[in-house]
Structures are given as C-alpha cells and as structure tokens.
Design an enzyme around this catalytic site. Structure first.
Site, PDB file in Angstrom:
ATOM      1  N   CYS A   2       0.831  -1.199   0.000  1.00 32.90           N
ATOM      2  CA  CYS A   2       0.000   0.000   0.000  1.00 32.90           C
ATOM      3  C   CYS A   2       0.869   1.254   0.000  1.00 32.90           C
ATOM      4  O   CYS A   2       2.045   1.219   0.342  1.00 32.90           O
ATOM      5  CB  CYS A   2      -0.940   0.042   1.185  1.00 32.90           C
ATOM      6  SG  CYS A   2      -2.052  -1.357   1.343  1.00 32.90           S
ATOM      7  N   LYS A 599       6.689  -4.711  -2.560  1.00 34.36           N
ATOM      8  CA  LYS A 599       8.117  -4.468  -2.353  1.00 34.36           C
ATOM      9  C   LYS A 599       8.447  -4.380  -0.873  1.00 34.36           C
ATOM     10  O   LYS A 599       9.386  -5.006  -0.395  1.00 34.36           O
ATOM     11  CB  LYS A 599       8.522  -3.176  -3.068  1.00 34.36           C
ATOM     12  CG  LYS A 599       9.996  -2.811  -2.921  1.00 34.36           C
ATOM     13  CD  LYS A 599      10.883  -3.798  -3.647  1.00 34.36           C
ATOM     14  CE  LYS A 599      12.342  -3.392  -3.615  1.00 34.36           C
ATOM     15  NZ  LYS A 599      13.214  -4.413  -4.208  1.00 34.36           N
TER      16      LYS A 599
END
Length: 604
Positions: A2, A599
């Site tokens: 997010c 990531k």
C-alpha cells in the site's frame, strides 16, 4: 504494501497525487484512488488495477488544491472499487486513507458503530466512521474526534484524513506503518515514501509512532495523542530523479541488475579509506566484539543475504552466527546466548516482521544493528546502530542489488571486527581489492546476457517446475536464486543442498525437469556436485551448469569469473538474477510487478 500520498495548498493537487501514486507502484497494489477538494467542491475517484486505469477515469475533470491518494494491497476485503481507498464516512464529510491493519475493528464496530451503515469489507471503513461518530455524537471538533479514535484503535496504521468542509488541512497519524511529511514552499505533503515526493521537495520530516500531525499549506504541527506539541526538525534526502527512472531500460529489474558493479564500488568508497583501511563505526565494532553470538534476522531476499555472509563472518571474527526468520522470531524467540547482538537486514528498513523482533530486542536490552538501504527508516531509527548499503532506490519488486550490497556490507563489518580482534585471516583479506574483482566479475557476466537469454529459452520457456542445487555457499545462493525465479516467472522452484537429493527430492525428477547447478567451491566439493548432476541427468533432467572459472568442464553453460570464496555468493547470484529476468520476460509477464507481491512488507 500500500501507499499513501497527500498534498495541501497546491493548485496542482490532482497531478501531484497521480504522479506520487505512480512512484509508489513498486510497493505493490491491486486498486487505487484519489480524493481532491477545493473551491467548495470535492471529487472521489477509485479504480481496480493499475494507476493508468485510475488516471484514465480522472481525466481532466478532477481538480483542487488539497487531496489524498492511495494504492491498496488487499488485506481485509477483496480488491474491488468499494474496498479501494479513499473511504468516506456515512455523511460523506470525512475522507480517509489507511495503510496497516486495525486489529480491534470488530470490537469497535460492535461498541460504537451499530447504527452506522457500513458498505465495504475493510477495517479502514471502521476508522472513518468512528471519527464521524465522535464528531456527531460527542460534538467534538475534527481534531479531538480523531484523537479520541486514535486512543481506541489498536494495530498498525498510517492515516491521512480530510474534512471536506476544510480544504486547508490534512490530519495525519501513524503507528508501526511508515509515513513522512514533505515540506514545500506554499504547500506541504504527506507520503509513505520519500520517492513519491521527489519532484516536489527534498526536505522531509519524520513522524514517530503514536504521533498526530496537522498539515496545512504553510505549517506542520506535531502532537502526541494527548495534544502535547512536539518540536521536530527536518532533513534533506539524497535522492535524484534519475535514480528512480528506468532511463533506456525496459524494466527496473534489468537496470538494477546492471547497477551492481557501481554499487560495489560505492561501498568500497564508503567503508574503506584511500589506504584500504576499514571505515566502520568504532562503536559498532566494539558492540560486535562484546557479543558472544550474532543473530541475523531478516525476511525473503535479506534472509538469504544473511546466509550468504554467515560463514565469512564466523571465519573472520570467530563469533558464531545464527540466522532467524523475522516472522517466526517475533512471536517465538528461542533461547539466546548470554551476550547476544541482533543484526537486522531489510532493504526498506520498514519490514514489519523485523520491526517486531527489534521491539522485543529493545525491551530485552539487546544491542542491535540495522543494515538497510533507507536512511531514516523505522528500523534505522529504532536500532542501536545502522549501516547503510548505499544501493540507491530499488524499484523492482524482485530485489537484486540490495542482496549483493547487503552481503558486501556484511563483509566490511566482518573484516573490521576481525582486524580489531587481531585475526590474521581478517588482516590478510584484502577486501577492497577482492570486491573490485567482484565488480569486474559482475560486469563480465552482464556481457553474456544474450547467451543466458538463449539458455533460459531452451530450458524454462514451458516448464512448471525447476530446481537449483549447490553445496556450501552455492547452497545459500540456490535459495535466493529459487526465490527470484518463482516470484517473477511463477515457476515453482526449489533451491536445496545438492547432497540432499537422495534424501527425498530426487523423486521429483522426471523427463525434462530443469535442474540448474551452481559450482564455485574447491575441486573436491565441485566433484561431488557434478556427481549429483549426473544423478539427475540419468533420470531425465535437463541440467544447466553455472561454474566458476577454473572448475569448468566442456559442456558447462555459464562461466563466472573467479573471486575470493568469501564473496562468491555475490558473483554467482548474478547469472541467476538474469535467468529469472529472462524467464519472466519470455513468458510475457510484468517483470517489475509480479502478482500478489509487495516491495515493502509493512504489515505482519
């Protein structure tokens, strides 16, 4: 996982939000949205899929001076427009974006919100309805209602809240999730990551856990949840637009693979002086010397980097090293030695599982060292010491240069401590020279991209399964190689010690099963690995052999220039990174943004 971006006081809010969200794409997401307010009007736009789809929906119709945007990676609720952020309160007055997980959202719903019409499936919706509840039922100001809600909410969160009746303010709060303030001239910003604000500002302000920030175009005020004002300075981030662009590369991953020789040389200039002496903080060296055991805690690629450096650290320092998966140690801390020291590896410095371990270490009074790529990150702030890996921004989800930089940074630490301990092997280990050779080895491998691409097409284009095998340090590299291949090509891949073949895994070998073998150890170990290769080939496997110079035989596929054994995990991993890249590319997949992955894993 997010991403949040917000801006107040700029006539260009919509463009800034879209550009910021594009910079946050690498964090992983499945939906996105923006809310913009100004000139007595507001607009909310959300979409499932890529930022480009959101941008198409926004068009030229959305404008305003203040806004918040969000990329969502689903945790509570499916990836739908209804569950995408920003979320609105029942009346539509309040708008909120949130990263994290609200652990007591069901309790809040049952205690305070039984009369509220909740439309979605997310925990975030609970938070915005709770704020409105306190404004309407308790007649509180927006600020006081937000504070009251923050006292009740439990879990990890980064919030950015807008009152649509006040286009001049964004209310921000965080706990265990990353969030920064960006300081501009006549405007201010809020974001999960400095990279999303690099076009607008280079001056930033940290937000610590359980702090609330009132962001206006000309002012930023930090408070604790009881309203006490906190003085906080700013800092300048060393980021450049060229660092976060692809340039002429088709994918970030290929660019970042190619940057690894430069990263090796950057580390030499950082952690060694012109005479070749180590330039490592003396306090860090002393703390490692005082430890009777080092515990390396990490997740994913960083965990594999720890394994790759384990033997080197032990031989150079005479200190035992134990590896741990952060997500396990956060809740199941094993029996520790009498004088432990924790080393936490994290590219982002925001890994939630590693932070959970660090919180426990701090509570127990255990000294800690964070090795990270991001200065000012949560782990770097909360650990006793920090060493930076100086890899530059890593955008592709699949980590490449951070892995090799972590191993190299640990090498500088190990040599510095070993020399301080008077270890002859450490003094004789000319790390500056040897790492320069590694950089040259990487460059030589990178020059063979066409050969590697052809080998991959022959071996992996249609397979569903693959195996990596190796011994010693090569075994540790196989774990990282397998992770790379599976995460971006979706080929089910396992990396394991070659000597374990006969203990079970060989039963999976059948006609045309791809087996990639790594050979970089001495000739005796190499001979054993070649014996294992023959075992799988005789059962129908297609073998691809990656071998270090001096150990090659006729028919071997990829020859890697010889480097010092302590650093072979760096040189040997390069061809496996390219194998993963080409396997993904040839399958027509998005190399930089594999499905379901983020990531930075900022929630547990």
């Amino acid at each position: 996982m997010c991403g949040i971006v917000g801006v107040v006081g700029n006539t260009n809010a919509t463009d800034i939000l879209i550009q910021g969200l594009e910079k946050l794409e690498y964090r992983g997401y499945d939906s996105a949205g923006i809310f913009v307010v100004g000139d007595n009007k507001s607009q909310l736009v959300k979409s499932v899929g890529r930022i480009a789809e959101l941008q198409a929906k926004v068009g030229d119709s959305v404008s305003g001076t203040t806004g918040i945007g969000h990329t969502r990676w689903a945790t509570h609720g499916k990836p739908t427009e209804g569950n995408a952020h920003p979320h609105t309160s029942g009346s539509g007055r309040f708008v909120l974006v949130h990263n994290g997980v609200i652990e007591n959202y069901l309790q809040i719903k049952e205690t305070y919100l039984t009369k509220h019409n909740l439309k979605g499936e997310t925990d975030t919706e609970i938070a915005i309805h709770l704020v409105e509840h306190f404004v309407e039922e308790d007649n509180l100001s927006v600020l006081e209602a937000f504070k009251k809600a923050l006292h009740i909410i439990e879990g990890s969160y980064a919030f950015a809240l807008i009152d649509s009746q006040d286009a001049d303010t964004i209310y921000v709060a965080k706990n265990k999730s990353p969030l920064l303030i960006g300081l501009g001239n006549g405007y201010n910003m809020v974001c999960s990551d400095a990279m999303a604000m690099i076009r607008e500002t280079s001056e930033y302000m940290e937000i610590h856990d359980k702090e609330l920030v009132i962001v206006k175009k000309d002012s930023v005020e930090v408070q604790d949840y009881d309203g006490n004002v906190i003085e906080r300075g700013s800092y300048t981030a060393e980021l450049d637009l060229s660092d976060i662009g692809k340039g002429t590369y088709p994918f970030y991953m290929l660019k970042e693979i190619d940057e690894q020789p430069t990263v090796m040389r950057k580390l030499i200039s950082t952690y060694a002086n012109e005479s070749g002496d180590m330039n490592v903080d003396s306090d860090i060296i002393k703390s490692v010397q005082e430890a009777d055991r080092l515990y390396i805690l990490a997740a994913g690629t960083s965990y594999h980097a720890g394994f790759a450096a384990k033997t080197m650290i032990e031989k150079l320092t005479d200190t035992p090293v134990e590896l741990g998966v952060s997500s396990e140690w956060g809740y199941n801390m094993p029996l520790l030695s009498k004088k432990p020291m924790f080393i936490l590896l994290s590219q982002s410095g925001e890994t939630a599982d590693s932070r959970q371990v660090l919180v426990k270490a701090n509570e127990m009074g255990i000294p800690s060292l964070t090795i990270t790529n991001v200065p000012g990150s949560t782990l770097s702030r909360e650990a006793t010491y920090t060493m930076l890996i100086h890899a530059g921004p890593e955008i592709a989800v699949a980590s490449t240069k951070a892995y090799t930089a972590q191993v190299a940074t640990l090498a500088f630490l190990a040599k510095a401590v070993g020399e301080a301990n008077g270890k002859a092997e450490a003094k004789d280990f000319d790390l500056v020279h040897e790492l320069s050779i590694v950089a040259q080895s990487i460059e030589a491998t990178l020059s063979e991209k066409d050969v590697i691409s052809e080998k991959v097409e022959q071996l992996l284009i249609s397979t569903r399964n693959a195996f990596y095998i190796g011994r010693g340090n090569d075994y540790y590299v196989t774990m990282e190689a397998a992770l790379k291949l599976k995460e971006i090509s979706y080929i089910q891949t396992e990396g394991f010690a070659a000597g374990e073949l006969k203990h079970g895994t060989i039963s999976l070998i059948e006609d045309n099963t791809p087996v990639i073998a790594l050979i970089s150890a001495d000739s005796t170990i190499a001979a054993h690995t070649r014996g294992n290769i023959q075992e799988v080939v005789s059962r129908g496997a297609n073998a691809l052999i990656i071998v270090e110079e001096g150990l090659e035989r006729e028919g071997d596929d990829i020859i890697v220039n010889k480097v010092h054994p302590f650093l072979s995990a760096i040189s040997m991993v390069i061809p496996t990174q390219l194998i993963a890249y080409y396997a993904s590319l040839q399958r027509g997949l998005d190399v930089d943004k594999p499905r379901n992955l983020a990531k930075a894993v900022t929630v547990e």
